[in-house]
Design a protein around this motif. Structure first.
Motif, PDB file in Angstrom:
ATOM      1  N   THR A 110      36.143  76.239 -61.117  1.00 52.46           N
ATOM      2  CA  THR A 110      35.431  77.287 -60.386  1.00 52.46           C
ATOM      3  C   THR A 110      36.220  77.871 -59.221  1.00 52.46           C
ATOM      4  OG1 THR A 110      33.334  76.251 -60.969  1.00 52.46           O
ATOM      5  CG2 THR A 110      33.302  77.848 -59.167  1.00 52.46           C
ATOM      6  N   VAL A 111      36.602  77.038 -58.253  1.00 50.53           N
ATOM      7  CA  VAL A 111      37.245  77.603 -57.067  1.00 50.53           C
ATOM      8  C   VAL A 111      38.653  78.105 -57.379  1.00 50.53           C
ATOM      9  CG1 VAL A 111      35.900  76.342 -55.357  1.00 50.53           C
ATOM     10  CG2 VAL A 111      37.974  75.298 -56.264  1.00 50.53           C
ATOM     11  N   VAL A 112      39.336  77.438 -58.308  1.00 51.44           N
ATOM     12  CA  VAL A 112      40.671  77.904 -58.677  1.00 51.44           C
ATOM     13  C   VAL A 112      40.569  79.234 -59.421  1.00 51.44           C
ATOM     14  CG1 VAL A 112      42.822  77.362 -59.863  1.00 51.44           C
ATOM     15  CG2 VAL A 112      41.500  75.534 -58.788  1.00 51.44           C
ATOM     16  N   GLY A 113      39.660  79.314 -60.374  1.00 48.65           N
ATOM     17  CA  GLY A 113      39.482  80.552 -61.122  1.00 48.65           C
ATOM     18  C   GLY A 113      39.078  81.716 -60.227  1.00 48.65           C
ATOM     19  N   ALA A 114      38.164  81.464 -59.300  1.00 45.87           N
ATOM     20  CA  ALA A 114      37.734  82.519 -58.384  1.00 45.87           C
ATOM     21  C   ALA A 114      38.889  82.980 -57.503  1.00 45.87           C
ATOM     22  CB  ALA A 114      36.579  82.017 -57.524  1.00 45.87           C
ATOM     23  N   SER A 115      39.698  82.029 -57.050  1.00 44.74           N
ATOM     24  CA  SER A 115      40.833  82.395 -56.199  1.00 44.74           C
ATOM     25  C   SER A 115      41.891  83.162 -56.989  1.00 44.74           C
ATOM     26  CB  SER A 115      41.444  81.147 -55.557  1.00 44.74           C
ATOM     27  OG  SER A 115      42.033  80.302 -56.526  1.00 44.74           O
ATOM     28  N   LYS A 116      42.051  82.819 -58.259  1.00 41.62           N
ATOM     29  CA  LYS A 116      42.993  83.555 -59.099  1.00 41.62           C
ATOM     30  C   LYS A 116      42.480  84.973 -59.373  1.00 41.62           C
ATOM     31  CE  LYS A 116      46.210  80.398 -60.002  1.00 41.62           C
ATOM     32  NZ  LYS A 116      47.628  80.571 -59.620  1.00 41.62           N
ATOM     33  N   GLY A 117      41.153  85.115 -59.498  1.00 36.90           N
ATOM     34  CA  GLY A 117      40.585  86.451 -59.632  1.00 36.90           C
ATOM     35  C   GLY A 117      40.859  87.289 -58.393  1.00 36.90           C
ATOM     36  N   ALA A 118      40.726  86.672 -57.221  1.00 35.28           N
ATOM     37  CA  ALA A 118      41.047  87.367 -55.969  1.00 35.28           C
ATOM     38  C   ALA A 118      42.528  87.738 -55.925  1.00 35.28           C
ATOM     39  CB  ALA A 118      40.682  86.480 -54.780  1.00 35.28           C
ATOM     40  N   LEU A 119      43.385  86.831 -56.402  1.00 40.08           N
ATOM     41  CA  LEU A 119      44.823  87.096 -56.438  1.00 40.08           C
ATOM     42  C   LEU A 119      45.126  88.328 -57.284  1.00 40.08           C
ATOM     43  CD1 LEU A 119      47.786  86.059 -55.889  1.00 40.08           C
ATOM     44  CD2 LEU A 119      47.573  84.840 -58.064  1.00 40.08           C
ATOM     45  N   GLU A 120      44.521  88.421 -58.446  1.00 41.42           N
ATOM     46  CA  GLU A 120      44.791  89.553 -59.336  1.00 41.42           C
ATOM     47  C   GLU A 120      44.297  90.858 -58.731  1.00 41.42           C
ATOM     48  OE1 GLU A 120      43.754  88.904 -63.402  1.00 41.42           O
ATOM     49  OE2 GLU A 120      44.714  86.930 -63.482  1.00 41.42           O
ATOM     50  N   SER A 121      43.165  90.820 -58.029  1.00 41.46           N
ATOM     51  CA  SER A 121      42.679  92.016 -57.338  1.00 41.46           C
ATOM     52  C   SER A 121      43.632  92.416 -56.219  1.00 41.46           C
ATOM     53  CB  SER A 121      41.282  91.757 -56.770  1.00 41.46           C
ATOM     54  OG  SER A 121      40.811  92.889 -56.054  1.00 41.46           O
ATOM     55  N   LEU A 122      44.121  91.432 -55.470  1.00 45.05           N
ATOM     56  CA  LEU A 122      45.073  91.706 -54.396  1.00 45.05           C
ATOM     57  C   LEU A 122      46.330  92.365 -54.940  1.00 45.05           C
ATOM     58  CD1 LEU A 122      46.084  91.418 -51.477  1.00 45.05           C
ATOM     59  CD2 LEU A 122      46.762  89.060 -52.033  1.00 45.05           C
ATOM     60  N   VAL A 123      46.811  91.908 -56.080  1.00 43.86           N
ATOM     61  CA  VAL A 123      48.009  92.506 -56.688  1.00 43.86           C
ATOM     62  C   VAL A 123      47.806  93.992 -56.936  1.00 43.86           C
ATOM     63  CG1 VAL A 123      49.332  92.614 -58.843  1.00 43.86           C
ATOM     64  CG2 VAL A 123      48.991  90.419 -57.683  1.00 43.86           C
ATOM     65  N   ARG A 124      46.635  94.371 -57.437  1.00 45.67           N
ATOM     66  CA  ARG A 124      46.376  95.788 -57.702  1.00 45.67           C
ATOM     67  C   ARG A 124      46.409  96.607 -56.413  1.00 45.67           C
ATOM     68  NH1 ARG A 124      43.034  93.227 -61.582  1.00 45.67           N
ATOM     69  NH2 ARG A 124      41.220  93.194 -60.204  1.00 45.67           N
ATOM     70  N   HIS A 125      45.840  96.052 -55.347  1.00 47.71           N
ATOM     71  CA  HIS A 125      45.836  96.781 -54.080  1.00 47.71           C
ATOM     72  C   HIS A 125      47.239  96.859 -53.476  1.00 47.71           C
ATOM     73  CE1 HIS A 125      41.515  96.025 -54.487  1.00 47.71           C
ATOM     74  NE2 HIS A 125      41.356  97.042 -53.656  1.00 47.71           N
ATOM     75  N   LEU A 126      47.993  95.782 -53.589  1.00 45.56           N
ATOM     76  CA  LEU A 126      49.375  95.811 -53.103  1.00 45.56           C
ATOM     77  C   LEU A 126      50.209  96.818 -53.891  1.00 45.56           C
ATOM     78  CD1 LEU A 126      50.142  91.995 -52.615  1.00 45.56           C
ATOM     79  CD2 LEU A 126      49.696  93.691 -50.825  1.00 45.56           C
ATOM     80  N   ALA A 127      49.937  96.918 -55.180  1.00 52.18           N
ATOM     81  CA  ALA A 127      50.683  97.858 -56.014  1.00 52.18           C
ATOM     82  C   ALA A 127      50.493  99.294 -55.529  1.00 52.18           C
ATOM     83  CB  ALA A 127      50.249  97.723 -57.475  1.00 52.18           C
ATOM     84  N   VAL A 128      49.287  99.623 -55.130  1.00 49.76           N
ATOM     85  CA  VAL A 128      49.012 100.973 -54.635  1.00 49.76           C
ATOM     86  C   VAL A 128      49.769 101.227 -53.329  1.00 49.76           C
ATOM     87  CG1 VAL A 128      47.210 102.485 -53.719  1.00 49.76           C
ATOM     88  CG2 VAL A 128      46.780 101.154 -55.788  1.00 49.76           C
TER      89      VAL A 128
END
Length: 250
Positions: free
Chosen positions: A152-170
């Motif tokens: 749970t907490v690892v998966g949720a944090s990885k989901g946050a990581l992937e969202s952060l990547v998209r924002h950093l890309a912009v």
């Protein structure tokens, strides 16, 4: 052939498993590699020795990426030796593997700080050292988009990581710096030994992978190398999956 001569790479969590394979692959193609570790000093020393013995360049720096001051100190050391960073691979990961009802708020904070917040802090520190053509790569897992028991907490944090990547890309795209996620399938590493249902996970993954085998750290390292190359210049803000087809079963 992909040539990384003259480039400097930082690989977090580079002492074992996927990080170790990535560090070896980048160094093998000419990059000077800095690996970060926090607990496994012996493993980190082994990686450095392996790379140096093959004619590569590598050093290890200890830092707890969940601690902002420790992370900043790591970058002070990097800046004292290098004028630039060309590649960042955010691979370090941690987290407690328990059912939701057994989790504490500190478990959440630890996983999010290591697995997601660290990339934000690393990028803030490193961006001034990166030129056009720079590469930032975050290592995630299928658990970011799929429910896995005890994850749970690892998966949720990885989901946050992937969202952060998209924002950093912009934000970083106009500077010519690409930012992407590698989403790895089931990889048999030391980290997987901590799963209470490890054997079940491995058996299921093998049975459900069309290519008939588990993903290896070397598979992830190969994709990392590709994303670091000029061949991947227009891959940006993406989560690229390496899993032998495991995810297509839904």
């Amino acid at each position: 052939m992909i040539d990384l001569q003259g480039k400097v790479a930082l690989v977090t969590g580079g002492s074992r498993g996927i990080g170790r394979a990535i560090a070896q692959r980048l160094a093998g193609r000419g990059a000077e590699v800095v690996i970060n570790y926090v607990r496994h000093r012996t493993n980190a020393s082994e990686v450095v020795a392996e790379i140096v013995n093959k004619g590569g360049r590598c050093q290890a720096i200890r830092a707890n990426l969940a601690d902002e001051d420790s992370l900043a100190a790591m970058f002070d050391e990097i800046r004292s030796q290098y004028s630039r960073l060309d590649i960042i691979v955010s691979n370090a990961a941690s987290g407690v593997l328990r059912p939701v009802m057994e989790l504490k708020s500190r478990h959440w904070d630890w996983a999010v700080n290591i697995n997601a917040r660290a990339l934000m802090l690393i990028t803030q520190q490193a961006a001034a050292m990166m030129e056009r053509g720079g590469r930032i790569i975050a290592v995630s897992s299928i658990g970011a988009v799929r429910a896995i028991p005890n994850y749970t907490v690892v998966g949720a944090s990885k989901g946050a990581l992937e969202s952060l990547v998209r924002h950093l890309a912009v934000e970083l795209g106009p500077r010519g710096i690409t930012v992407n996620t590698i989403s790895a399938g089931v990889v048999e590493t030391d980290a997987l030994k901590k799963f209470p249902n490890r054997d079940e996970i491995l058996a299921s993954a093998r049975a459900r992978t069309p290519l008939g085998r588990l993903t290896t750290p070397e598979d992830v390292a190969d994709l990392t190398l590709f994303l670091c190359s000029d061949l991947a210049a227009m891959i940006h803000g993406q989560a690229v999956v390496v899993d032998g087809g495991y995810a297509i079963y839904g």
